[in-house]
Design a protein around this motif. Structure first.
Motif, mmCIF file in Angstrom:
data_model
loop_
_atom_site.group_PDB
_atom_site.id
_atom_site.type_symbol
_atom_site.label_atom_id
_atom_site.label_comp_id
_atom_site.label_asym_id
_atom_site.label_seq_id
_atom_site.Cartn_x
_atom_site.Cartn_y
_atom_site.Cartn_z
ATOM 1 N N VAL A 78 7.033 -26.514 27.653
ATOM 2 C CA VAL A 78 7.841 -26.244 28.845
ATOM 3 C C VAL A 78 7.458 -24.913 29.469
ATOM 4 N N ARG A 79 7.233 -23.884 28.644
ATOM 5 C CA ARG A 79 6.837 -22.582 29.179
ATOM 6 C C ARG A 79 5.501 -22.672 29.911
ATOM 7 N N LEU A 80 4.554 -23.383 29.304
ATOM 8 C CA LEU A 80 3.244 -23.573 29.935
ATOM 9 C C LEU A 80 3.387 -24.358 31.235
ATOM 10 N N ALA A 81 4.191 -25.423 31.187
ATOM 11 C CA ALA A 81 4.375 -26.273 32.366
ATOM 12 C C ALA A 81 5.061 -25.514 33.497
ATOM 13 N N THR A 82 6.000 -24.642 33.162
ATOM 14 C CA THR A 82 6.695 -23.861 34.189
ATOM 15 C C THR A 82 5.713 -22.974 34.949
ATOM 16 N N ILE A 83 4.834 -22.307 34.199
ATOM 17 C CA ILE A 83 3.821 -21.464 34.843
ATOM 18 C C ILE A 83 2.883 -22.320 35.687
#
Length: 383
Positions: free
Chosen positions: A301-306
């Motif tokens: 999720v953190r990667l996808a948000t960026i």
């Protein structure tokens, strides 16, 4: 939008970034040399382009990323419209699009001015068209036409919220689906010669910009995305699955006709069916990931948000500014493909810096200004 729902659809952000990367490599590897010499776009700012004959087959299909964006937009916009007033929805969309559009359109104009590609007066007109999302080009960057199409879609959703029709969204989607099936059925019959010259004219019109930007031939992508969202929310699964399937089929045909007017097909004899195949496979994979809730873990999720934050500025920067950087890289004497990779990394990094450091504050300020304007307008209206 709840945090839980954001986690569950984070795979869409990855898909969006991959689509933006496809568009970027289409511009850098293919359009940078294949564009017509007098177009005064990316080829002009590159200066002395390198011809990548070996990459022509795959790079010329990267424009299909735009059609993937449209599907994602149908999903995300319907999700973001839920439980929103018409004014809140409109303010949210303006605040989301305008800062990046204005910053990178201005940057593109400065690049074109510095390269001497356009006279100042014509450049000023193109810049104003871009800043205002004027429906008729040319603009400072060819990517603006897709934002015009998106804006038309936002306008349609705004009207649905304003009139209360958003509560009957399934009925609206069914009506759009029937229209799309009739339209593309008529186009195919016309292509087969059933309607004589009128049928062939209709087939030719189906590939035109006017019908794309007004959603006549592109609404099928947005409706497919909206149906995917309804399926994701487990609403009327059979009906929405049928809507998705019908509009997926219509979108395959629409992509084929968009391909007919693409540079790869019109100038280099590429097969327009290849574009439809790429779009079809990519959309099915993306849809399966969404419905399966792939990527709901915190690290993903953190990667996808960026990835999601980077996508929009990357889409705006990669063509004119990216072409200028590519030309500068070529002049260093590095291997051409190394120059492309370095340019792609630089554009992605610059887009990331804007998204993470500047875009959010600009959006907050613009949203606040629009809210104050709305309140002032309400007071004046009451008075």
């Amino acid at each position: 939008m709840s945090a839980r729902r954001t986690r569950e659809v984070s795979s869409l952000d990855i898909a969006r970034l991959l689509a933006a990367q496809a568009v970027m490599f289409y511009h850098l590897v293919f359009l940078s040399w294949a564009e017509a010499e007098r177009s005064r776009g990316i080829r002009a700012v590159v200066g002395n382009p390198v011809i990548f004959y070996g990459s022509q087959g795959w790079a010329s299909l990267g424009w299909v990323g735009v059609q993937i964006f449209f599907v994602i937009s149908g999903f995300v916009i319907l999700m973001s419209a839920e439980n929103k007033s018409a004014s809140d929805f409109l303010i949210g969309r303006i605040a989301r699009i305008v800062p990046g559009l204005w910053v990178f359109s201005t940057l593109s104009a400065l690049v074109l001015l510095g390269c001497g590609v356009l006279p100042a007066r014509e450049l000023a007109i193109r810049l104003m068209r871009s800043l205002a999302l004027f429906p008729v080009g040319p603009w400072v960057d060819g990517a603006v036409w897709t934002l015009v199409t998106e804006a038309v879609f936002y306008g349609a959703v705004f009207a649905c919220i304003k009139t209360g029709a958003i509560g009957r969204i399934t009925s609206i989607m069914i009506a759009s689906t029937i229209f799309n099936l009739i339209l593309w059925g008529a186009v195919l019959l016309g292509e087969a010669g059933i309607f004589g010259d009128a049928g062939r004219d209709l087939a030719s019109l189906a590939a035109s910009y006017k019908l794309r930007v007004t959603l006549v031939t592109t609404n099928c992508y947005f409706v497919a995305g909206a149906a995917l969202y309804q399926m994701f929310m487990r609403r009327s699964l059979r009906i929405n699955a049928a809507i998705f399937a019908a509009n997926y089929t219509a979108s395959l045909i629409s992509t084929y006709y968009a391909g007919l007017s693409s540079v790869g097909v019109s100038r280099f004899g590429q097969d327009p069916l290849a574009a439809a195949e790429v779009w079809g496979v990519a959309t099915l994979v993306m849809s399966a990931c969404v419905l399966s809730r792939v990527g709901s873990g915190p690290r993903f999720v953190r990667l996808a948000t960026i990835a999601g934050l980077v996508t929009y500025p990357l889409y705006l920067i990669n063509q004119i500014t990216g072409g200028f950087i590519l030309g500068a890289m070529y002049r260093t004497g590095l291997a051409p493909m190394v120059c492309v990779i370095l340019t792609a990394v630089f554009c992605t990094g610059l887009a990331g810096l804007f998204a993470l450091l500047l875009e959010r504050p600009l959006q907050v300020r613009l949203r606040g200004f629009l809210k104050r304007f709305e309140r002032s307008a309400g007071v004046l209206k009451e008075a």
